[in-house]
Design an enzyme around this catalytic site. Structure first.
Site, PDB file in Angstrom:
ATOM      1  N   CYS A  91      43.341   7.546  13.252  1.00 54.58           N
ATOM      2  CA  CYS A  91      43.375   7.539  14.716  1.00 54.58           C
ATOM      3  C   CYS A  91      44.653   8.132  15.303  1.00 54.58           C
ATOM      4  O   CYS A  91      44.702   8.446  16.492  1.00 54.58           O
ATOM      5  CB  CYS A  91      43.205   6.113  15.240  1.00 54.58           C
ATOM      6  SG  CYS A  91      41.617   5.384  14.816  1.00 54.58           S
ATOM      7  N   HIS A 359      37.573   7.054  22.785  1.00 56.99           N
ATOM      8  CA  HIS A 359      38.579   7.304  21.750  1.00 56.99           C
ATOM      9  C   HIS A 359      38.076   8.383  20.780  1.00 56.99           C
ATOM     10  O   HIS A 359      37.491   8.063  19.752  1.00 56.99           O
ATOM     11  CB  HIS A 359      38.849   5.980  21.028  1.00 56.99           C
ATOM     12  CG  HIS A 359      39.751   6.038  19.844  1.00 56.99           C
ATOM     13  ND1 HIS A 359      40.681   7.040  19.621  1.00 56.99           N
ATOM     14  CD2 HIS A 359      39.875   5.182  18.789  1.00 56.99           C
ATOM     15  CE1 HIS A 359      41.334   6.797  18.488  1.00 56.99           C
ATOM     16  NE2 HIS A 359      40.845   5.690  17.962  1.00 56.99           N
ATOM     17  N   CYS A 389      47.393   2.009  16.657  1.00 51.24           N
ATOM     18  CA  CYS A 389      47.066   1.400  15.372  1.00 51.24           C
ATOM     19  C   CYS A 389      46.283   2.434  14.563  1.00 51.24           C
ATOM     20  O   CYS A 389      45.703   3.367  15.123  1.00 51.24           O
ATOM     21  CB  CYS A 389      46.260   0.129  15.551  1.00 51.24           C
ATOM     22  SG  CYS A 389      44.683   0.350  16.413  1.00 51.24           S
TER      23      CYS A 389
END
Length: 403
Positions: A91, A359, A389
């Site tokens: 991510c 996202h 994260c």
């Protein structure tokens, strides 16, 4: 050491990451090339103006495989002498691309880079690369692997966050994102996506659900309860690692977790000399970057230790930061960050986040850096910190400072 400056930051609108989403017919390489061309057009660049294109994308299979960064360069109008590097830090891939580019500039390895990332989640399914940590029993057993949603619920259980707290944060994210769009706060950065005939496909984030209420979210079923408690029983795996937890409280669902979307983002990074040579004014300098490894089971706690690390390494304190962007992968991630540092919600994700806007995995890290910069300028503030994260237990952070 040379300073690294941000000269521009732009992104596409985020499309619903499914077959009926507006961007579904656009390929990953086409969307990436559109952003690269936009950077060139917005800044009047010509020829081999940048050293490299560093591009993050997480699921590097199919159309997102084969060094997508180089493919995007070749499809775009960039000079073919500019190479491309595809990277994957889950991510944080888009952020890591920016950080890597900045540190290359600081070290004198090139005057300028275009960095960012892409993820077409409607076209390349999340997890379709068959990651070893999820499918190799020797590694999965060693690390007590559980899916990220279970990890988010572990954080909620461990640190005392309730379903009501998570839902309230999600509703506020929706409210802030809707307000930001209504006031045109994203206008400076948005690059509309057009088809081959020049007709606009998408010029606005389409995942947003304005008007979402606590009552709406209360109706949603916890998304990870069955996989935790029934089959394949990941709660038991987690409690082997954390025996002090009597049970896992499953508080996360589609409304207080990040949205699956398509999107891309790009940041133009260069030295002072690069800006002077091209008549560009720097908007901010990248003051510090950091990354860290964390517990791979609870997995999503990385924003806390990586923020501690970046502040320590740069001789700063949390009070030196004016605004924060903490990726809203799940509500508990942001709640834990605010709890750990005693940071007011008034300074965190002030224009909403991934729970409202989505996202796109490989792009989000670059998106939140651009969002942070735009908002620092709008409020005439100085310093911001962006952090995410990361799957498998990692964290990444970037501190930017206006100039």
């Amino acid at each position: 050491m040379t300073e690294a400056y941000i000269y521009d930051a732009c992104r596409t609108p985020r499309g619903k990451g499914r077959a009926d989403g507006s961007l579904h017919e656009v390929t990953s390489v086409a969307l990436s090339a559109r952003l690269l061309d936009a950077v060139v057009e917005r800044n009047g660049l010509t020829g081999p103006a940048v050293e490299d294109v560093i591009w993050g994308n997480v699921t590097q299979v199919g159309e997102q495989g084969g060094c997508l960064a180089r493919s995007a360069v070749l499809l775009s109008g960039l000079d073919e002498s500019i190479p491309g590097l595809s990277i994957n830090r889950f991510c944080a891939s888009g952020m890591e691309a920016v950080n890597l580019a900045a540190n290359q500039v600081k070290a004198g390895a090139g005057a300028a880079y275009i960095a960012g990332g892409v993820e077409m989640m409607s076209r390349v399914a999340m997890g379709s690369d068959g990651a070893a940590i999820a499918v190799d029993p020797s590694l999965a057993m060693k690390t007590h692997f559980v899916p990220q949603g279970i990890s988010a619920d572990i954080i909620a259980t461990e640190y005392g966050f309730t379903r009501e707290m998570a839902d309230a944060l999600a509703v506020e994210s929706q409210r802030r994102a809707a307000e930001a769009w209504a006031e045109g706060r994203f206008a400076k950065s948005i690059v509309p996506v057009k088809d081959q005939n020049g007709l606009t496909i998408l010029d606005r984030d389409e995942y947003l659900r304005p008007g979402t209420t606590l009552e709406d979210l209360a109706k949603l079923k916890p998304a990870f309860k069955d996989m935790g408690e029934v089959m394949p029983g990941f709660d038991k795996v987690a409690m082997l690692k954390y025996p002090h937890l009597e049970r896992i409280e499953h508080i996360h669902h589609a409304g207080n977790s990040s949205g699956i979307v398509d999107g891309a983002a790009a940041v133009l990074i260069g030295s002072k000399e690069f800006g002077e040579a091209h008549g560009l004014k720097p908007r901010a300098r990248i003051r510090a970057t950091a990354k860290i490894g964390t517990d791979p089971t609870i997995m999503l706690t990385g924003p806390v230790p990586v923020t501690e690390k970046i502040l320590h390494d740069s001789g700063m304190s949390i009070s030196d930061i004016d605004l924060f962007e903490v990726n809203e992968a799940f509500a508990a991630v942001v709640l834990r960050f605010m709890q750990a540092f005693g940071v007011s919600q008034d300074k965190v994700n002030v224009n909403g986040g991934a729970m409202a806007l989505g996202h796109p995995l490989g792009a989000t890290g670059a998106i939140i850096i651009g969002t942070l910069l735009d908002e620092l300028e709008r409020r005439d503030l100085s310093t911001g910190l962006a952090t995410l994260c990361i799957a498998s237990g990692m964290g990444a952070a970037t501190i930017i400072e206006r100039v």
